[in-house]
Design a protein around this motif. Structure first.
Motif, PDB file in Angstrom:
ATOM      1  N   UNK A  62       0.831  -1.207   0.000  1.00 35.06           N
ATOM      2  CA  UNK A  62       0.000   0.000   0.000  1.00 35.06           C
ATOM      3  C   UNK A  62       0.864   1.255   0.000  1.00 35.06           C
ATOM      4  N   UNK A  63       1.952   1.236   0.737  1.00 35.04           N
ATOM      5  CA  UNK A  63       2.877   2.372   0.743  1.00 35.04           C
ATOM      6  C   UNK A  63       3.485   2.565  -0.647  1.00 35.04           C
ATOM      7  N   UNK A  64       3.822   1.471  -1.327  1.00 33.52           N
ATOM      8  CA  UNK A  64       4.373   1.548  -2.690  1.00 33.52           C
ATOM      9  C   UNK A  64       3.361   2.107  -3.673  1.00 33.52           C
ATOM     10  N   UNK A  65       2.110   1.725  -3.514  1.00 34.99           N
ATOM     11  CA  UNK A  65       1.055   2.251  -4.389  1.00 34.99           C
ATOM     12  C   UNK A  65       0.946   3.764  -4.196  1.00 34.99           C
ATOM     13  N   UNK A 100      -6.981   0.778   4.429  1.00 28.52           N
ATOM     14  CA  UNK A 100      -6.559   1.323   3.132  1.00 28.52           C
ATOM     15  C   UNK A 100      -6.369   2.838   3.214  1.00 28.52           C
ATOM     16  N   UNK A 101      -7.295   3.522   3.854  1.00 27.04           N
ATOM     17  CA  UNK A 101      -7.226   4.985   3.901  1.00 27.04           C
ATOM     18  C   UNK A 101      -6.095   5.500   4.790  1.00 27.04           C
ATOM     19  N   UNK A 102      -5.609   4.689   5.737  1.00 27.50           N
ATOM     20  CA  UNK A 102      -4.440   5.126   6.511  1.00 27.50           C
ATOM     21  C   UNK A 102      -3.174   5.061   5.675  1.00 27.50           C
ATOM     22  N   UNK A 103      -3.185   4.278   4.607  1.00 29.34           N
ATOM     23  CA  UNK A 103      -2.002   4.084   3.764  1.00 29.34           C
ATOM     24  C   UNK A 103      -2.107   4.775   2.411  1.00 29.34           C
ATOM     25  N   UNK A 104      -3.336   4.935   1.887  1.00 29.70           N
ATOM     26  CA  UNK A 104      -3.525   5.441   0.531  1.00 29.70           C
ATOM     27  C   UNK A 104      -4.197   6.812   0.539  1.00 29.70           C
ATOM     28  N   UNK A 105      -3.640   7.735  -0.189  1.00 29.90           N
ATOM     29  CA  UNK A 105      -4.185   9.076  -0.331  1.00 29.90           C
ATOM     30  C   UNK A 105      -5.576   9.020  -0.945  1.00 29.90           C
ATOM     31  N   UNK A 170       8.329  -2.152  -7.219  1.00 30.32           N
ATOM     32  CA  UNK A 170       9.557  -1.421  -7.532  1.00 30.32           C
ATOM     33  C   UNK A 170      10.465  -2.192  -8.489  1.00 30.32           C
ATOM     34  N   UNK A 171       9.906  -3.192  -9.161  1.00 35.92           N
ATOM     35  CA  UNK A 171      10.684  -4.023 -10.073  1.00 35.92           C
ATOM     36  C   UNK A 171      10.851  -3.402 -11.450  1.00 35.92           C
ATOM     37  N   UNK A 172      11.631  -4.065 -12.273  1.00 29.99           N
ATOM     38  CA  UNK A 172      11.952  -3.592 -13.621  1.00 29.99           C
ATOM     39  C   UNK A 172      10.705  -3.446 -14.486  1.00 29.99           C
ATOM     40  N   UNK A 173       9.798  -4.403 -14.436  1.00 39.53           N
ATOM     41  CA  UNK A 173       8.587  -4.353 -15.263  1.00 39.53           C
ATOM     42  C   UNK A 173       7.769  -3.103 -14.943  1.00 39.53           C
ATOM     43  N   UNK A 174       7.640  -2.797 -13.671  1.00 33.10           N
ATOM     44  CA  UNK A 174       6.890  -1.595 -13.263  1.00 33.10           C
ATOM     45  C   UNK A 174       7.628  -0.332 -13.703  1.00 33.10           C
ATOM     46  N   UNK A 175       8.919  -0.283 -13.503  1.00 34.28           N
ATOM     47  CA  UNK A 175       9.690   0.903 -13.907  1.00 34.28           C
ATOM     48  C   UNK A 175       9.577   1.140 -15.399  1.00 34.28           C
ATOM     49  N   UNK A 176       9.635   0.068 -16.184  1.00 39.11           N
ATOM     50  CA  UNK A 176       9.539   0.216 -17.655  1.00 39.11           C
ATOM     51  C   UNK A 176       8.215   0.807 -18.094  1.00 39.11           C
ATOM     52  N   UNK A 177       7.157   0.525 -17.380  1.00 40.67           N
ATOM     53  CA  UNK A 177       5.845   1.055 -17.741  1.00 40.67           C
ATOM     54  C   UNK A 177       5.718   2.554 -17.477  1.00 40.67           C
TER      55      UNK A 177
END
Length: 179
Positions: A62-65, A100-105, A170-177
């Motif tokens: 959730x923090x990564x999102x 969810x709301x404590x972690x997601x804007x 935070x992986x390569x596939x996500x970064x490439x997108x």
């Protein structure tokens, strides 16, 4: 007259291969507000199925999102979906909403629980019917296989891709997108 018939026939054949638009759908937020996806035309969409178990790993997700939302700013709309198949129930809705709301804007659209998998048959939400059916999205026949499934829709409404739950935020596939 023959030319007109050929033009009409050609049009009919082309319309048979027509794919539906993601923007014809809407979802209800976890707060109960109907959200038509037309509101997000012109933005990239990142749709992710959320976990329903609170633990350190899922807190990290959730923090990564939320970090992705911050990094992408207004060019990206995140739609986070708790799934009935992954443990969402009306009984745990309030607990999950608070977590969810404590972690997601609040800029991240968290939906009410949805049926996300093809095995749900007629209960599968129309958004996920579109995401998982090549005849509707024009590109992929890929089912949701669990929490953390990720779908990417480009600014023009075209389904760009889908990533499995084990693909790291935070992986390569996500970064490439997002580069």
């Amino acid at each position: 007259m023959t030319k007109i018939s050929l033009v009409v026939l050609s049009f009919l054949l082309l319309s048979m291969t027509y794919t539906e638009s993601i923007y014809t759908y809407s979802v209800k937020s976890i707060e109960g507000v109907n959200k038509p996806l037309t509101a997000y035309q012109g933005k990239k969409l990142f749709i992710i199925t959320l976990p329903t178990v609170q633990n350190a790993s899922n807190d990290s997700l959730l923090t990564s999102i939320d970090s992705l939302r911050i990094a992408q700013g207004n060019s990206l709309q995140i739609i986070a979906v708790p799934s009935y198949e992954d443990g969402y129930t009306m009984a745990n809705k309030t607990t999950l909403k608070n977590w969810y709301r404590t972690k997601l804007n609040t800029a991240i659209l968290i939906t009410e629980g949805l049926y996300t998998r093809k095995t749900s048959g007629t209960q599968q939400h129309n958004l996920f019917k579109w995401l998982t059916d090549k005849n509707k999205n024009g590109h992929l026949n890929k089912d949701v296989t669990g929490a953390r499934c990720k779908f990417f829709v480009w600014t023009d409404g075209e389904l760009l891709g889908a990533l499995a739950p084990q693909t790291k935020m935070n992986g390569t596939a996500m970064r490439n997108l997002f580069e």
